[in-house]
Enzyme design. Structure first.
Site, PDB file in Angstrom:
ATOM      1  N   GLY A  81       0.785  -1.230   0.000  1.00 54.96           N
ATOM      2  CA  GLY A  81       0.000   0.000   0.000  1.00 54.96           C
ATOM      3  C   GLY A  81       0.811   1.271   0.000  1.00 54.96           C
ATOM      4  O   GLY A  81       0.290   2.330  -0.351  1.00 54.96           O
ATOM      5  N   ILE A  82       2.096   1.199   0.359  1.00 57.38           N
ATOM      6  CA  ILE A  82       2.885   2.435   0.343  1.00 57.38           C
ATOM      7  C   ILE A  82       3.425   2.740  -1.051  1.00 57.38           C
ATOM      8  O   ILE A  82       3.981   3.811  -1.270  1.00 57.38           O
ATOM      9  CB  ILE A  82       4.043   2.403   1.354  1.00 57.38           C
ATOM     10  CG1 ILE A  82       5.182   1.492   0.880  1.00 57.38           C
ATOM     11  CG2 ILE A  82       3.573   2.005   2.734  1.00 57.38           C
ATOM     12  CD1 ILE A  82       6.471   1.740   1.615  1.00 57.38           C
ATOM     13  N   ARG A 107      -4.232  -7.050  -2.661  1.00 57.03           N
ATOM     14  CA  ARG A 107      -5.533  -7.465  -2.140  1.00 57.03           C
ATOM     15  C   ARG A 107      -6.624  -6.411  -2.274  1.00 57.03           C
ATOM     16  O   ARG A 107      -7.768  -6.671  -1.934  1.00 57.03           O
ATOM     17  CB  ARG A 107      -5.386  -7.840  -0.661  1.00 57.03           C
ATOM     18  CG  ARG A 107      -4.377  -8.941  -0.428  1.00 57.03           C
ATOM     19  CD  ARG A 107      -4.210  -9.242   1.061  1.00 57.03           C
ATOM     20  NE  ARG A 107      -3.116 -10.165   1.283  1.00 57.03           N
ATOM     21  CZ  ARG A 107      -3.217 -11.487   1.145  1.00 57.03           C
ATOM     22  NH1 ARG A 107      -4.374 -12.023   0.812  1.00 57.03           N
ATOM     23  NH2 ARG A 107      -2.173 -12.263   1.345  1.00 57.03           N
ATOM     24  N   ASN A 127       7.852  -5.610   0.532  1.00 56.79           N
ATOM     25  CA  ASN A 127       7.834  -5.248  -0.881  1.00 56.79           C
ATOM     26  C   ASN A 127       9.120  -5.672  -1.584  1.00 56.79           C
ATOM     27  O   ASN A 127      10.185  -5.745  -0.967  1.00 56.79           O
ATOM     28  CB  ASN A 127       7.638  -3.740  -1.035  1.00 56.79           C
ATOM     29  CG  ASN A 127       6.325  -3.268  -0.438  1.00 56.79           C
ATOM     30  OD1 ASN A 127       5.394  -4.056  -0.279  1.00 56.79           O
ATOM     31  ND2 ASN A 127       6.240  -1.996  -0.100  1.00 56.79           N
ATOM     32  N   HIS A 177      10.873 -10.365   1.686  1.00 59.94           N
ATOM     33  CA  HIS A 177      10.512 -11.154   0.510  1.00 59.94           C
ATOM     34  C   HIS A 177      11.479 -10.953  -0.651  1.00 59.94           C
ATOM     35  O   HIS A 177      11.220 -11.435  -1.753  1.00 59.94           O
ATOM     36  CB  HIS A 177       9.082 -10.821   0.083  1.00 59.94           C
ATOM     37  CG  HIS A 177       8.071 -11.161   1.136  1.00 59.94           C
ATOM     38  ND1 HIS A 177       6.832 -10.547   1.213  1.00 59.94           N
ATOM     39  CD2 HIS A 177       8.119 -12.040   2.168  1.00 59.94           C
ATOM     40  CE1 HIS A 177       6.162 -11.047   2.249  1.00 59.94           C
ATOM     41  NE2 HIS A 177       6.930 -11.948   2.838  1.00 59.94           N
ATOM     42  N   CYS A 196      30.043 -15.588  -1.080  1.00 57.29           N
ATOM     43  CA  CYS A 196      30.620 -14.545  -0.220  1.00 57.29           C
ATOM     44  C   CYS A 196      29.577 -13.574   0.324  1.00 57.29           C
ATOM     45  O   CYS A 196      29.917 -12.676   1.097  1.00 57.29           O
ATOM     46  CB  CYS A 196      31.705 -13.779  -0.967  1.00 57.29           C
ATOM     47  SG  CYS A 196      31.104 -12.739  -2.321  1.00 57.29           S
ATOM     48  N   ASN A 232      -3.977   1.580   7.067  1.00 56.67           N
ATOM     49  CA  ASN A 232      -4.313   0.736   5.922  1.00 56.67           C
ATOM     50  C   ASN A 232      -5.742   1.035   5.491  1.00 56.67           C
ATOM     51  O   ASN A 232      -6.568   1.463   6.300  1.00 56.67           O
ATOM     52  CB  ASN A 232      -4.174  -0.749   6.288  1.00 56.67           C
ATOM     53  CG  ASN A 232      -4.069  -1.642   5.069  1.00 56.67           C
ATOM     54  OD1 ASN A 232      -3.260  -1.393   4.178  1.00 56.67           O
ATOM     55  ND2 ASN A 232      -4.891  -2.677   5.019  1.00 56.67           N
TER      56      ASN A 232
END
Length: 483
Positions: A54-55, A65, A115, A134, A145, A235
């Site tokens: 949402g940002i 969603r 995000n 994620h 490394c 939200n």
């Protein structure tokens, strides 16, 4: 252009609740809650922000969603929605840049993001202050490394797969991997551990633009409660964690954060994007002539794309006998044969792709095959700081500077930085004297003047004079004001 990340995800039937109705607090209630959130942020000693899709929606990237989200449309059989801009040109939102300012002032200690759009890093947030649970669609990592590579193009794969590139460390050379998780991939331990530790330490975890449904990430903010911390949620939909939160705000994230920054008397810095290009010139002697090859390539490798460039024009202003050319296909390359004894100047005009804040930028390249150019490396952070200062002062993009050059017999290579975009979010000096209702639209979106992309071409002289006159009447310095 559709979002590659969403298309690359493996199919999954159960993605949780989608298409949930959006909720908007009344203007009066929203104003009151923003004031309350500003107090919470001001009083916090260890603020952690937890971000979701949402940002980034105001940058043109769909959420997952919402009513028009990726998974909502997929469930209804409509496929992946398109983005309003190419993914690699998405611009950090007002919220992203506000978080940068909060971190610089010492109020924000850490950001945890679900995000993969790279907008937090693109905004200037320090890597050590960020956990990307994620992954990142623009980042590769060496599995050997652990060196990270942030690219200006979207990585071809997801699911922690091998990419076409290798680690540049001479002592390593391992094949790189993408960092974006697919459904069945476990969260990276390093990011997970840092996020947990920060949530446990936080006295306030501020959740922005997330439905808090994806496990195990969604449970992290609640870790702060065990040590007396609080959770605040901003939200447009209800979340499963609302009952545990001290404050729940239903409104556009940009609007809420703009209000918080306003009440805390903090500026929202402009976003200034800098891209990089490598220019090389190699030559070989052929009797009294020189056969030379010009190449314009990515700093990430000869085969890596330059997504911010549409074409390169090569001209020779002082040599009418040398024909100009427009290079339209990558990798950009030009071969010519000229006299060894006649120096000349090449003018390279970089025509930028859609989504950039100006149309082009030009670099002069003096060529003298009888002289070898010196080699040097400039302080990158200092050069970029000077470039960004110049772009902000002039309110336009297009500036450029050389970062390093290597001169060897028969060849020279240099790396250049180019400012390709500048976006201002908070430029109205008179805003402090204006009631909040006048700089927040009734439909819940920010006034356009608080999100203005500035191009390369300055305003007309007539408009500049009008603005300068208005600023002088207010006692402002016209040279520092946005036109």
């Amino acid at each position: 252009m559709s979002l590659g990340y969403a298309e690359k995800l493996s199919y999954r039937e159960d993605v949780g609740n989608v298409g949930m109705p959006e909720i908007f607090d009344s203007p009066e209630l929203l104003h009151k809650k923003i004031e309350e959130l500003a107090v919470m942020v001001r009083e916090s000693k260890h603020l952690v922000v937890f971000t979701g899709a949402g940002i980034s929606t105001s940058s043109g990237i769909p959420d997952f969603r919402g009513p028009k989200g990726v998974w909502t449309l997929q469930r209804s059989g409509k496929g992946v929605p398109g983005a309003s801009l190419p993914f690699h040109r998405a611009v950090p939102t007002l919220t992203h840049m506000a978080l940068v300012e909060l971190e610089k002032t010492g109020r924000l200690k850490f950001v945890i993001s679900q995000n993969v759009d790279s907008l937090h890093l693109r905004s200037g947030l320090p890597r050590e202050k960020l956990a990307e649970l994620h992954g990142n669609s623009f980042k590769e990592i060496c599995p050997s490394c652990k060196k990270e590579y942030l690219r200006d193009f979207e990585i071809e794969t997801i699911g922690l797969k091998d990419t076409p590139r290798r680690c540049s460390d001479k002592n390593c050379g391992a094949r790189l991997k993408d960092t974006v998780l697919d459904w069945e991939d476990a969260l990276p331990p390093e990011e997970m551990d840092a996020a947990k530790e920060q949530c446990q330490t936080a006295d306030l975890v501020l959740c922005l633009g997330t439905s808090l449904q994806i496990t195990p990430a969604c449970n992290m903010p609640l870790l702060s409660l065990k040590n007396g911390g609080r959770v605040a949620i901003v939200n447009l939909q209800a979340t499963p964690k609302d009952k545990k939160a001290s404050l729940v705000i239903h409104g556009l994230v940009d609007k809420v954060i703009a209000g918080v920054m306003y009440m805390m008397n903090l500026r929202i810095p402009p976003y200034i994007r800098t891209d990089f290009v490598q220019i090389s010139l190699r030559n070989s002697v052929k009797k009294k002539c020189v056969r030379w090859t010009l190449r314009v390539t990515s700093i990430h490798g000869l085969r890596a794309p330059l997504p911010f460039l549409r074409s390169v024009e090569v001209s020779f202003p002082e040599r009418p006998d040398m024909k100009p050319v427009v290079l339209k296909e990558q990798p950009f390359s030009l071969q010519r044969e000229t006299s060894m004894n006649r120096p000349f100047v090449m003018l390279l005009t970089f025509n930028f792709s859609d989504g950039c804040g100006c149309s082009s930028s030009s670099i002069e390249w003096p060529v003298d095959f009888l002289k070898q150019k010196d080699s040097f490396v400039r302080d990158r952070s200092l050069v970029l700081q000077e470039l960004q200062h110049a772009a902000e002062h002039r309110s336009r993009a297009g500036q450029h500077a050389i970062l390093e050059r290597e001169g060897v017999p028969r060849a020279e290579t240099s790396i250049h930085a180019l400012v390709t975009n500048i976006v201002r979010y908070d430029t109205e000096d008179s805003k402090a004297a204006v009631p909040m209702a006048t700089w927040m639209n009734s439909n819940g979106s920010l006034s356009k003047r608080h999100m203005d992309a500035i191009g390369c071409n300055p305003a007309s002289s007539k408009k500049q004079k009008l603005v300068a006159t208005r600023h002088r009447r207010k006692g402002l310095n016209p040279a520092t004001q946005k036109v």
